[in-house]
Design an enzyme around this catalytic site. Structure first.
Site, PDB file in Angstrom:
ATOM      1  CB  SER A   1      -3.109 -12.016 -16.728  1.00  0.00           C
ATOM      2  OG  SER A   1      -3.359 -12.760 -17.906  1.00  0.00           O
TER       3      SER A   1
ATOM      4  CG  ASP B   1     -11.066  -2.649   0.702  1.00  0.00           C
ATOM      5  OD1 ASP B   1     -10.509  -2.176   1.713  1.00  0.00           O
ATOM      6  OD2 ASP B   1     -10.649  -2.456  -0.454  1.00  0.00           O
TER       7      ASP B   1
ATOM      8  CB  CYS C   1      -0.955  -0.015   1.195  1.00  0.00           C
ATOM      9  SG  CYS C   1      -2.342  -1.155   0.959  1.00  0.00           S
TER      10      CYS C   1
ATOM     11  N   GLY D   1     -10.409 -14.087 -13.574  1.00  0.00           N
ATOM     12  CA  GLY D   1      -9.526 -12.941 -13.450  1.00  0.00           C
ATOM     13  C   GLY D   1      -9.085 -12.413 -14.795  1.00  0.00           C
TER      14      GLY D   1
ATOM     15  CG  ASP E   1      -6.249  -2.657  -2.642  1.00  0.00           C
ATOM     16  OD1 ASP E   1      -5.163  -2.397  -3.189  1.00  0.00           O
ATOM     17  OD2 ASP E   1      -6.677  -2.061  -1.648  1.00  0.00           O
TER      18      ASP E   1
ATOM     19  CB  SER F   1     -18.779   8.212   1.791  1.00  0.00           C
ATOM     20  OG  SER F   1     -18.735   6.857   1.368  1.00  0.00           O
ATOM     21  CB  SER F   2     -13.236   8.756   1.350  1.00  0.00           C
ATOM     22  OG  SER F   2     -13.099   9.915   0.572  1.00  0.00           O
TER      23      SER F   2
ATOM     24  CG  ASP G   1     -12.775   0.798   4.044  1.00  0.00           C
ATOM     25  OD1 ASP G   1     -11.597   1.157   3.917  1.00  0.00           O
ATOM     26  OD2 ASP G   1     -13.442   1.005   5.078  1.00  0.00           O
TER      27      ASP G   1
ATOM     28  CE  LYS H   1      -4.659   3.438  -1.050  1.00  0.00           C
ATOM     29  NZ  LYS H   1      -5.611   3.266   0.074  1.00  0.00           N
TER      30      LYS H   1
END
EC number: 2.7.9.3
Length: 343
Positions: A137, A88, A13, A135, A65, A45-46, A48, A16
């Site tokens: 890639s 989150d 993190c 996913g 993330d 509202s920022s 998670d 970020k």
């Protein structure tokens, strides 16, 4: 000769965007002309994760993330990145259902490394009670990995990050210091014990902590990640409340203060200080403690605002299950709100 690709150059993190830069970008999005009444929580509202109601008793929690490696072991990196993304959902009071891999990987790097990353991530999704469903890639110049996660929560039992109340106390469910320790580790200055403890913290899911606090009157909740303890606390407080934080109560990883004193610091911590520092009043607190509170956390703990009697009961249950948690401060209402950090 082909250029050698370094697996770990500093990530987690700490990679970020700084909170100030991110806020300026999000301002350009503006407010939607018509808001969907079923979007219970969005980016404004920022918080998670996003929460979307699909029925009277069910809502979807959606988040993603990903980041570059902060440790050299690809399997452990996969575990940490997955735990961080899954967190989150737990910060919203939800349960994990499905996850999708997000992969950026150099074509010339050994694919066995990618296999170990994905193995670590999949094991954490399974531990969360979820299912890895696919996913995406792409080829990239460096390694990045994470998850897009879908969970569920009852619409009336969402943990928003900004519902704290005057007189609440703040419960922190993991120790701080992983950013400082990983920085020291990247240049070979962190002890094996310090790195092991940091890895144990980063790979621990917030699932059980979230489940425990659901039994109490939670008014606000977030997970402490890249913006550091003080940055995420500021998001919880908004403009209506302040907080008093007791430095001696903050759970911290072994050697984190010592490494801060040796200036094993990150640019991300400085960005956090620049963004929120004017809102913080340090009263007799050491430089090392200041840095610990600005330190960007990867897969950090939950920061929960709830009544004192509930917090003590929840903390007792967590400690009985081996979690290093503590009540670290209280919410106050003041004419000029700020975060006061005392010894």
């Amino acid at each position: 000769m082909a250029e050698e690709i370094v697996f770990c150059t500093g990530g987690g993190c700490t990679a970020k965007l700084g909170p100030g830069a991110l806020a300026r970008v999000l301002e350009k999005l503006g407010k939607p002309d018509v808001r969907d009444e079923n979007l219970l929580i969005g980016y404004d509202s920022s918080d998670d994760a996003a929460v979307y109601r699909i029925s009277e008793d069910a809502a979807i929690v959606q988040t993603l993330d990903f980041f570059p490696p902060m440790v050299e072991d690809p399997y452990i990196f996969g575990q940490i990145a997955a735990a961080n993304a899954l967190s989150d959902v737990y910060a919203m009071g939800g349960d994990v259902k499905t996850a999708l891999n997000i992969v950026c990987f150099p074509e010339q790097m050994d694919l066995n490394i990618l296999g170990k990353i994905l193995q670590g991530g999949n094991e954490k999704v399974q531990e969360a009670g979820g299912t890895l469903a696919g996913g995406h890639s792409i080829h990239d110049t460096g390694v990045k990995y994470g998850l897009s996660v879908m969970g569920t929560v009852h619409p009336n039992r969402i943990f928003a990050n900004n519902g704290c109340r005057e007189g609440d106390v703040l419960l922190l469910t993991k120790p701080l210091g992983v950013g400082i320790i990983c920085t020291a580790g990247r240049i070979g200055e962190a002890s094996p014990e310090a790195m092991d403890r940091a890895i144990q913290s980063m790979t621990r899911l917030n699932r059980r902590a979230s489940e425990i606090v659901r039994g109490y009157r939670v008014h606000g909740c977030t997970d402490v990640t890249g913006f550091g303890f003080l940055g995420h606390l500021k998001e919880m407080l908004g403009t209506s409340f302040g907080a008093v934080i007791r430095g001696e109560k903050i759970p911290r990883l072994p050697m984190s203060l010592e490494y801060a004193g040796e200036f094993y610091l990150t640019a991300a911590a400085q960005r956090n200080r620049n963004h929120v520092g004017d809102f913080v009043n340090f009263q007799g607190v050491s430089f090392e403690m200041e840095e610990l509170l600005f330190d960007p956390q990867t897969s950090g703990g939950l920061l929960v605002s709830l009544p004192a009697e509930d917090a003590e009961k929840a903390a007792e249950k967590m400690r009985a299950e081996g979690m290093e948690c503590a009540v670290v401060g209280e919410i106050v209402r003041e004419e000029n709100p700020c975060i006061r950090v005392c010894p």
